[in-house]
Design an enzyme around this catalytic site. Structure first.
Site, PDB file in Angstrom:
ATOM      1  N   SER A 148      -3.287  19.255  31.145  1.00  0.00           N
ATOM      2  CA  SER A 148      -3.123  19.965  32.461  1.00  0.00           C
ATOM      3  C   SER A 148      -1.967  19.407  33.289  1.00  0.00           C
ATOM      4  O   SER A 148      -1.724  18.184  33.063  1.00  0.00           O
ATOM      5  CB  SER A 148      -4.092  20.467  33.034  1.00  0.00           C
ATOM      6  OG  SER A 148      -4.574  19.436  33.845  1.00  0.00           O
ATOM      7  N   ASP A 187      -7.521  18.996  22.828  1.00  0.00           N
ATOM      8  CA  ASP A 187      -8.683  18.992  23.439  1.00  0.00           C
ATOM      9  C   ASP A 187      -9.957  19.843  22.734  1.00  0.00           C
ATOM     10  O   ASP A 187     -10.175  20.713  23.032  1.00  0.00           O
ATOM     11  CB  ASP A 187      -8.440  19.815  24.800  1.00  0.00           C
ATOM     12  CG  ASP A 187      -9.367  19.346  26.180  1.00  0.00           C
ATOM     13  OD1 ASP A 187     -10.212  18.486  25.825  1.00  0.00           O
ATOM     14  OD2 ASP A 187      -9.052  19.667  27.418  1.00  0.00           O
TER      15      ASP A 187
END
Lengths: 502, 502
Positions: free
Chosen positions: B208, B265
């Site tokens: 992110s 992830d």
């Protein structure tokens, strides 16, 4: 699109192997303007040429102001000579990495996605880490359609050999896993003596101590270009070349390098690797040898059958006739393990010397008979007799010499600098040996990077051994490597099982 | 075991990020004696200390004879000062890589195997390529037992915070995927104002544009050691520290670095990463926020439920009480994306400013109410009222300032060097925005490495827009990065969907 500040090219004198690295000063305008930090992937442009490289950030002492340093491979790929104006910016987003992530999550890749990945890899756009992620995501997770797409993408990524229309070209491949199983040079010699055309390209070792290309390089020049291959085949009906030199499947060579570093060899990846090279070489028929044994690459008949099915299905879709033979893979074949030691075994078989390893000879004859049969030279009993006759009459040896002459001449086999003979630690019968640890032993001694390194067995399964009787000799080109291998053996005596026969 | 030829240590002035590299001359005795080539993994020993590093082979000009060069990280890890006697040899075989290969083939790893892998990674024995292979092999392929083993191994690999017996410590975590969703600082401020103890350690961004640690670093010092954390919690009931600074789970920090480079992830990996840090911090209760939406990290209710189940099961096995909340994850929360822009939103909410983003405030209150409920402060209606009262009365803001003071003082928020306002390309209602591409846009602008970089939204879903009306502003610390982000937006206008409301 991005701010362009030209830098001057400088060779750093640093060898980073196949991953291109460039060096830029921390205090340079470009680092600040582009927000580069160490390990950023950047796009390096020189005139019309460009390259994606990993950035190393350096202090003032290492590099003069307004310069950019290049590692050996980065320098070579950009064909630099020095002082060229170079611009750099962030590497573009690699869209094909989304497909790699999709594969990690277990989804099926489309033909297009597989193509994009292989195109990016063959254009050197992936870092070693990204290639490692792609390979890992594919291990045992590719379906038949994906293996077919991968095979085709690999073919499309490189050059192809073209031959006269309707010429029948046969090929032979062993999936490996059995140390010393160097049948290919013998099969090619016999089959081409029988008139078959074999433009044989072989790979270097992936996880083994020697590939056929490593072994053949001990005997002759294998670094042939496409024109050399065609000239050799015209002169001698066959060649025994290194596939990596001809760019037949450049992406595959990059994949193999990372597979070797990670010591992996997934089935789908392997089938695509093998078949892409056969197709790019223009082959019409391919015989695949799949050895099965408790410590072989393939451990069960079931796995071998599903691998054979995959080979045959993918081959059929891509117009290549494939026959798989599931063979016994219990012990090392021949006596030598490592390029030079295996080359010695090959020559003794071709020269019909009395000490030639019978297991290597018989296996080569079996495979050749199938190849001749596939190529329409008769039923198996006839082709078996024909193969043996060609070997025993010396015609196969003469043919092998003809191939080597056409490739640049037969070379003397190199001798290792250091050797160490190790004896049986107890008396009894040699009951088993662990192929994987035997291969590792030869690799620790330096094979295949040092061609003379490896080992020579002095016993075969079932043989009675007195205590101290020579079991094998280790060969290495440096004392460090010899010690390293000997140390491994000291902790792994049980790779040879010696006991009372049951 | 191997020939040892001492070399003298020299710092090369080359930053290779986290992967240690050493430089040895091609003409050195040691390269010949040990058979080293570029990219060999070697063991570097200085007195009692040792390190596995990747070898770069260099020419004479780069390094004086009888010296060995070190990259920055290799130099730091070996705590060198210069001219130390250094010996090198082949890196030992990493047995735990066999377990990684086993996982690639889809097999289940034992607790012992998982431990060995994590121990080797935390001891810096893996190359980036090997870590990439491990992570890729684990994506969506870990069962509950393996995630539990991985969590425990990560806890064991690092330090732990210890607290008085039976002290109740609560924690809160959002799995991410929604840009701007920076509730943690607000939740910690309100909950600790209510008397809960929160030794909150947060991570930096993985995929992110900002993690809570990145955002908090804009406001105060987050690089606290274990003693700092304990002192801060004693003074202020809570802290908001960067987890990576305290070595609570050093292996996890290395995994996160490679996950970031590969933009992955995986669920099991993520659950282990989150829970290991909670357990190492000594938490007894953890609240996990799982946002679900079409472009969020978790896309379906079903996936969210199975993730919640995994969190709760692993937590229970390891004596941590876990509650998961599945929340709406349709659009960005607040207005800011990127560390500084998100910090601004956090402050406006805590200060109860009129322009504060209501969505961020309401979500923080909802989570805090659950946390207070888990900690036995009453039923949900009561704790909801309590949370709102603590925020509106200014007690949460006072408490937030107390925490920042205890950590080293509240800092002014940095302003970006460059900005670019972009308007709506047509009139209509803002119907949707793509969270993933919005995050990518902020990352291309330089977030989170440049804290001031990112973007600020000027519209929320459902809002009516005139053509040209400001849609968002991009912020960057360099023109190169601003151009880079603007270029991406030029090719991805459709990440904002504007049209007639249905």
């Amino acid at each position: 699109m991005a701010a362009i500040l030209p830098l001057r090219a400088l060779q750093m004198g640093i060898d980073t192997h196949q991953e291109p690295v460039v060096f830029i000063r921390a205090d340079s305008e470009v680092c600040r303007a582009e927000g580069f930090i160490a390990n950023t992937r950047i796009l390096v442009c020189v005139q019309e040429r460009s390259l994606i490289a990993t950035l190393n950030v350096v202090t003032n002492e290492v590099l003069p102001a307004r310069h950019i340093g290049f590692s050996r491979i980065a320098w070579e790929r950009l064909a630099l000579s020095g002082d060229e104006a170079v611009t750099v910016r962030h590497a573009p987003v690699l869209h094909s990495m989304s497909a790699v992530r999709k594969k990690m999550y277990g989804n099926t890749l489309s033909k297009r996605e597989m193509n994009d990945i292989i195109a990016d890899i063959s254009q050197h756009r992936y870092s070693d880490m990204q290639i490692a992620a792609f390979l890992t995501a594919c291990v045992e997770r590719l379906d038949t359609g994906e293996v077919t797409a991968l095979t085709q993408a690999m073919v499309d990524s490189g050059k192809r050999l073209t031959w006269p229309d309707r010429l029948q070209l046969v090929d032979k491949h062993c999936i490996g896993g059995i140390p010393g199983n160097r049948t290919t040079p013998i099969v090619v010699a016999i089959a081409s003596a029988a008139g078959l055309i074999m433009a044989k390209t072989s790979s270097r070792a992936i996880t083994s101590p020697a590939g056929t290309a490593d072994t053949m390089e001990v005997l002759t020049r294998v670094h042939l270009d496409l024109a050399d291959i065609q000239a050799t085949v015209r002169r001698a009906n066959a060649c025994l070349a290194w596939g990596g030199a001809v760019n037949l499947s450049p992406a595959d060579d990059m994949l193999i390098r990372i597979e070797r570093a990670l010591d992996i060899d997934g089935t789908g990846q392997m089938v695509a690797s093998v078949l892409s090279k056969k197709i790019a070489a223009g082959s019409t028929h391919a015989l695949i040898d799949i050895p099965v044994g408790p410590t072989a690459k393939v451990r069960s008949q079931h796995d071998a059958e599903s691998m054979a099915h995959l080979f045959e299905t993918v081959g059929r879709t891509l117009q290549l006739q494939v026959r798989c033979l599931i063979t016994e893979g219990v012990e090392a074949i021949g006596y030598g393990i490592g390029p030079a030691q295996e080359a010695k075994d090959v020559l003794t078989v071709l020269q019909c010397q009395p000490g030639a390893p019978a297991d290597l000879r018989e296996r080569a004859l079996f495979l050749t008979a199938h190849l001749l049969n596939m190529a329409g030279q008769g039923e198996l009993p006839e082709t078996t007799t024909l193969a043996r006759e060609l070997l025993q009459s010396g015609r196969a040896w003469a043919q092998f010499q003809r191939i080597c002459e056409a490739q640049g001449g037969l070379k003397p086999i190199p001798e290792a600098v250091c050797s160490l003979q190790l004896g049986a630690r107890r008396s009894g019968t040699l009951l088993a040996m662990d192929n994987r640890r035997l291969a590792r032993l030869a690799k620790l001694a330096g094979a295949p990077n040092s061609p003379a390194a490896g080992l020579r067995l002095h016993a075969k399964l079932g043989q009675a051994l007195a205590m101290g009787q020579p079991l094998f000799t280790l060969y290495a080109d440096s004392q460090g490597e010899l010690d390293y291998a000997a140390d491994y053996y000291a902790h792994n005596h049980d790779l040879f099982m010696i006991g009372e026969s049951p």
